[in-house]
Design a protein around this motif. Structure first.
Motif, short mmCIF file in Angstrom:
data_model
loop_
_atom_site.label_atom_id
_atom_site.label_comp_id
_atom_site.label_asym_id
_atom_site.label_seq_id
_atom_site.Cartn_x
_atom_site.Cartn_y
_atom_site.Cartn_z
N LYS A 8 0.84 -1.38 -0.22
CA LYS A 8 -0.04 -0.26 0.04
C LYS A 8 0.35 1.37 0.39
N THR A 9 1.49 1.41 0.97
CA THR A 9 2.75 2.33 0.24
C THR A 9 3.48 2.58 -0.31
N ARG A 10 4.15 1.75 -1.17
CA ARG A 10 4.52 1.87 -2.95
C ARG A 10 3.30 2.13 -3.27
N ALA A 11 1.95 1.70 -3.58
CA ALA A 11 0.84 2.83 -4.40
C ALA A 11 0.80 3.60 -4.18
N LYS A 12 1.42 4.15 -2.74
CA LYS A 12 0.75 5.54 -2.84
C LYS A 12 1.33 5.95 -2.58
N LYS A 13 2.84 6.07 -2.76
CA LYS A 13 3.87 6.40 -3.31
C LYS A 13 3.74 7.34 -4.99
N LEU A 14 3.77 6.66 -5.18
CA LEU A 14 3.29 5.71 -6.84
C LEU A 14 2.78 7.10 -7.16
N LEU A 15 1.38 6.90 -6.76
CA LEU A 15 -0.03 7.77 -7.14
C LEU A 15 0.35 9.05 -7.01
N GLU A 16 1.18 9.50 -5.59
CA GLU A 16 1.78 11.12 -5.19
C GLU A 16 2.73 11.18 -6.46
N SER A 17 3.75 10.84 -6.89
CA SER A 17 4.54 10.62 -7.84
C SER A 17 4.02 11.25 -9.38
N ASN A 18 2.63 10.25 -9.27
CA ASN A 18 2.51 10.50 -11.09
C ASN A 18 1.65 12.35 -10.44
N ASN A 27 1.82 13.98 -8.54
CA ASN A 27 2.98 15.41 -8.83
C ASN A 27 3.72 16.15 -9.94
N GLU A 28 3.52 14.86 -10.55
CA GLU A 28 4.15 15.16 -12.72
C GLU A 28 3.16 15.51 -12.85
N ILE A 29 1.84 15.62 -13.29
CA ILE A 29 0.51 15.78 -13.70
C ILE A 29 0.70 17.57 -13.39
N GLN A 30 1.40 17.68 -11.96
CA GLN A 30 0.84 19.10 -11.67
C GLN A 30 1.99 20.24 -12.04
N ASP A 31 3.18 19.25 -12.02
CA ASP A 31 4.22 20.18 -12.74
C ASP A 31 4.24 20.20 -13.97
N LYS A 32 3.79 19.25 -14.97
CA LYS A 32 3.24 19.27 -16.06
C LYS A 32 2.78 20.84 -16.24
N GLU A 33 0.69 20.90 -15.78
CA GLU A 33 -0.10 21.80 -15.78
C GLU A 33 0.92 22.93 -15.55
N GLN A 34 1.98 23.19 -14.43
CA GLN A 34 2.37 24.26 -13.75
C GLN A 34 3.62 24.66 -15.35
N GLU A 35 4.09 24.04 -15.76
CA GLU A 35 5.17 24.13 -17.51
C GLU A 35 3.71 24.92 -18.91
N GLN A 36 2.89 24.23 -18.42
CA GLN A 36 2.12 24.51 -19.67
C GLN A 36 1.64 26.09 -19.25
N GLU A 37 0.62 26.17 -17.73
CA GLU A 37 0.55 27.86 -17.94
C GLU A 37 1.44 29.00 -17.69
N LYS A 38 2.88 28.36 -17.01
CA LYS A 38 3.84 29.44 -17.32
C LYS A 38 4.15 29.74 -19.02
N MET A 39 4.19 28.72 -20.24
CA MET A 39 4.66 28.74 -21.81
C MET A 39 3.38 30.27 -21.46
N THR A 40 2.37 29.91 -20.98
CA THR A 40 0.86 30.73 -21.59
C THR A 40 1.37 31.64 -21.34
N LEU A 41 2.16 31.99 -20.16
CA LEU A 41 1.76 33.50 -19.53
C LEU A 41 3.14 33.84 -20.29
N ASP A 42 4.29 33.48 -20.48
CA ASP A 42 5.69 33.92 -21.25
C ASP A 42 4.83 34.56 -22.92
N ILE A 43 3.87 34.23 -23.40
CA ILE A 43 3.54 34.83 -24.74
C ILE A 43 3.03 36.19 -24.77
#
Length: 504
Positions: free
Chosen positions: A456-466, A468-484
């Motif tokens: 369960k701990t490994r599954a929880k950490k994997l879910l949190e890692s995914n 965090n990755e999704i949140q990082d990508k969303e922030q990068e896209q938002e940053k790219m949009t704001l940079d135009i």
């Protein structure tokens, strides 16, 4: 024979007449003043001097009074014909002491001293800013004038040291809690006490032995550090912060500290304290050689991190994430008005120096919620992370509950998964208690439980890692949009409009 009775009766009549005449001629005030005058002058010719030790010294309890009371109730050198015997609750030992308004004799290095326990009824007062006990208690020490320097120079220090030794060896610790609403008992004490019988010790505490040894050494250095604190000009106190998930042994750690040092525990319930002034009075009524505990400080009163609270209010998207303050923390609806400043002064201000050899212990499940001012050195000197059960701590639990030795091959399997399982000592103890009659079954059930928790701990950490990755990508896209730049948006909009006209 008849003549003798006649003469005796006549003498008694004359004495009664003289007494009546004396009361008539000399009023009571004059007789009392004359008696005091003669007593005062008789003391000049007396070979003894007297020292009074009252129970209450101003607003505080006189520590010397408590030391004398403890010394006289335990010293084998005391002689007396009328003593009071007591037996504590759940105790097999009898202790004796000086009865009310009676005397005992003690000998110190060939010097004979006499103790008298003076107890009188306190006169009723029409007004008092604090409740006073009904009885006025104190000890009177009588010694010959030629020996008074022995008493002042060494005997009283000897009494204090012996009382401290007796207090340390005494197994009946006391657990205090503050009275509801700041009320006091019949003797003016705002603390209520019960015998402290918690069996936890550092030997039975489930913790990494290296970390445990560091804590024990720090506690011992503190208890023996009076000269160090005096030389460095620091108040003789120390603060410990115990933090970690629930069930990791924070309360057991406090009990082990008290049993190791022989200190009493004052369990301070902040929700029962109304004002900062009341908090200071509670501190003044605590004794030396004590541990003052505030458990779950992040839950009782709102002492959250001020920096995080300010940032949460400033951010647009995290506005709703800040937890609201508990009701009553601002004094509304008659609630508590304790402030963070009041608590800081309680632990590290001028009032914290009213006494010596005190330990402050705070516990919390979420250290990140506490204000940094509470955590700095001088207030919380040592931060102790009460984490999930490690393998060395697990072996201590197996030895305590099962008498298990580390010779079985199964322990190696447990060692491989225990870190990932993230089980608290309380969780493991429950499995061991349930299967305490069958060692092999207890270990097998623990192994299965740990493997399941590790997955369960490994599954929880994997879910949190995914996540965090999704949140990082969303922030990068938002940053790219704001940079135009804005001009780019205008050109794109103009091009789209032209295409629409051609199509029409």
């Amino acid at each position: 024979m008849k003549g003798i009775w006649t003469t005796t009766t006549s003498m008694m009549g004359v004495l009664a007449f003289c007494q009546t005449l004396l009361h008539t001629v000399f009023p009571p005030e004059l007789r009392f003043a004359s008696l005091k005058f003669f007593q005062r002058h008789l003391k000049w010719f007396s070979s003894y001097c007297y020292y009074d030790i009252t129970e209450i010294d101003g607003v505080n309890t006189n520590e010397l009074y408590n030391a004398v009371q403890l010394y006289l109730s335990s010293s084998a050198s005391i002689t007396g014909t009328h003593v009071s015997l007591t037996r504590g609750l759940n105790s097999s030992a009898f202790t004796f002491g000086v009865s009310n308004n009676d005397r005992l004799v003690d000998t110190y290095n060939g010097t004979i001293v006499e103790w008298e326990h003076v107890v009188t009824q306190r006169q009723s007062q029409t007004f008092s800013w604090r409740p006073l006990p009904e009885e006025k208690r104190g000890f009177t020490l009588r010694v010959k004038k030629k020996n008074r320097q022995v008493v002042l120079d060494s005997y009283l220090d000897f009494v204090m040291e012996k009382a401290n030794e007796i207090r340390r060896k005494n197994q009946d610790r006391l657990l205090y809690t503050n009275s509801r609403g700041g009320s006091s008992d019949s003797r003016g004490h705002p603390w209520e006490s019960v015998p402290f019988k918690h069996p936890s010790t550092f030997d039975t505490l489930a913790m990494d032995p290296v970390k445990k040894s560091e804590i024990m050494a720090d506690l011992l250095d503190f208890a023996n550090g009076e000269s160090f604190y005096r030389r460095t000009g620091r108040a003789w106190k120390r603060g410990y912060l115990l933090y970690g998930p629930p069930g990791t042994g924070k309360s057991s750690m406090i009990a082990a500290m008290a049993n190791y040092l022989g200190y009493d525990i004052y369990d301070l319930e902040l929700t029962e304290v109304n004002t900062n002034s009341e908090l200071r009075k509670l501190l003044m009524k605590t004794s030396s050689k004590s541990i003052i505990v505030i458990e779950d400080i992040d839950c009782s009163i709102n002492f959250s991190n001020r920096k995080k609270s300010a940032n949460s209010g400033a951010r647009k998207y995290n506005h709703d994430s800040a937890s609201p303050a508990p009701p009553g923390t601002n004094g509304e609806d008659g609630g508590s008005t304790i402030t963070l400043s009041g608590l800081l002064n309680f632990t590290d201000g001028l009032w914290s120096c009213c006494g010596s050899e005190r330990i402050f212990v705070f516990t919390t499940n979420h250290i990140e919620k506490l204000d940094p001012a509470l955590l700095r050195s001088g207030r919380m000197d040592m931060h102790i992370n009460m984490s999930y059960c490690s393998f060395p701590a697990f072996k201590i639990l197996l030895k305590n509950y099962m008498g298990y030795e580390e010779t079985d091959l199964v322990l190696e399997e447990l060692e491989e998964v225990i870190d990932e399982a993230e089980m608290t000592p309380a969780d493991i103890s429950e499995v061991l208690i349930k299967n305490r009659r069958d060692k092999s079954k207890a270990v097998q059930e623990l192994l299965e439980a740990m493997k399941m928790r590790a997955e369960k701990t490994r599954a929880k950490k994997l879910l949190e890692s995914n996540r965090n990755e999704i949140q990082d990508k969303e922030q990068e896209q938002e940053k790219m949009t704001l940079d135009i730049p804005k001009e780019g948006f205008d050109q794109l909009e103009e091009s789209c409009n032209k295409d629409d006209e051609k199509i029409r």
